[in-house]
Design a protein around this motif. Structure first.
Motif, PDB file in Angstrom:
ATOM      1  N   TYR A 176      21.246  -7.980 -18.160  1.00  0.00           N
ATOM      2  CA  TYR A 176      20.695  -6.769 -18.777  1.00  0.00           C
ATOM      3  C   TYR A 176      21.117  -6.632 -20.239  1.00  0.00           C
ATOM      4  O   TYR A 176      20.283  -6.460 -21.116  1.00  0.00           O
ATOM      5  N   GLU A 231      18.454  -7.280 -23.368  1.00  0.00           N
ATOM      6  CA  GLU A 231      17.896  -6.018 -23.852  1.00  0.00           C
ATOM      7  C   GLU A 231      17.360  -6.136 -25.272  1.00  0.00           C
ATOM      8  O   GLU A 231      16.265  -5.669 -25.577  1.00  0.00           O
ATOM      9  N   TYR A 251      13.916   0.447 -19.402  1.00  0.00           N
ATOM     10  CA  TYR A 251      14.411  -0.899 -19.089  1.00  0.00           C
ATOM     11  C   TYR A 251      15.745  -0.822 -18.354  1.00  0.00           C
ATOM     12  O   TYR A 251      15.959  -1.500 -17.355  1.00  0.00           O
ATOM     13  N   GLU A 252      16.622   0.036 -18.831  1.00  0.00           N
ATOM     14  CA  GLU A 252      17.926   0.213 -18.194  1.00  0.00           C
ATOM     15  C   GLU A 252      17.756   0.745 -16.778  1.00  0.00           C
ATOM     16  O   GLU A 252      18.364   0.239 -15.830  1.00  0.00           O
ATOM     17  N   THR A 281      16.315  -1.952 -14.452  1.00  0.00           N
ATOM     18  CA  THR A 281      17.292  -3.007 -14.186  1.00  0.00           C
ATOM     19  C   THR A 281      18.324  -2.557 -13.168  1.00  0.00           C
ATOM     20  O   THR A 281      18.577  -3.252 -12.174  1.00  0.00           O
TER      21      THR A 281
END
Length: 145
Positions: free
Chosen positions: A47, A51, A74-75, A78
């Motif tokens: 991650y 990123e 995205y975080e 993930t």
């Protein structure tokens, strides 16, 4: 030449000498504790490394997107996906415990704690409880060795 006739001469369940074979598939492997732990660790570890590249390509391709929103999405994706793997562990099963301890080290430590902090920050306390149980087992097992 009739290829289907040639291939029909061989049984799907027999080796060349006629003995039965056990087929192992990708799907079988994905149902194992070692796979779940490895995928959890890989997603969380990757991650931070990915990123920047991910953000750069998304924002470059679509300038109307807010980079902070994309980063948060995205975080979230993930950590949520990684959690779907680690939640499968049953710490009452010896094979599950062994799978977790196989990845002993700083990378696994960081993955577990970062996940706990992430879910704590978004107030998903049920997930925090699950992760805390895994962390407690992990820490206590490492002290014994």
């Amino acid at each position: 030449m009739n290829l289907s006739h040639i291939f029909s001469l061989f049984s799907e369940n027999e080796d060349l000498d006629g003995s039965p074979i056990t087929l192992t598939s990708y799907e079988d492997f994905t149902a194992t504790p070692i796979y779940w732990v490895a995928m959890f660790r890989k997603l969380i570890n990757g991650y931070k490394n990915m990123e920047g590249d991910f953000m750069e390509s998304i924002v470059r391709d679509n300038t109307s997107l807010d980079s902070d929103d994309v980063s948060r999405a995205y975080e979230f994706l993930t950590f949520t996906r990684a959690y779907t793997y680690i939640v499968n562990l049953n710490l009452d099963e010896s094979t599950h415990k062994e799978a977790l301890l196989r990845y002993e080290g700083d990378i696994m430590n960081v993955a577990l704690y970062e996940s706990l902090l992430f879910f704590e920050n978004i107030e998903e306390y049920e997930k925090c409880l699950t992760l805390k149980k895994i962390i407690d087992f992990y820490k206590s097992s490492l002290k014994k060795t």
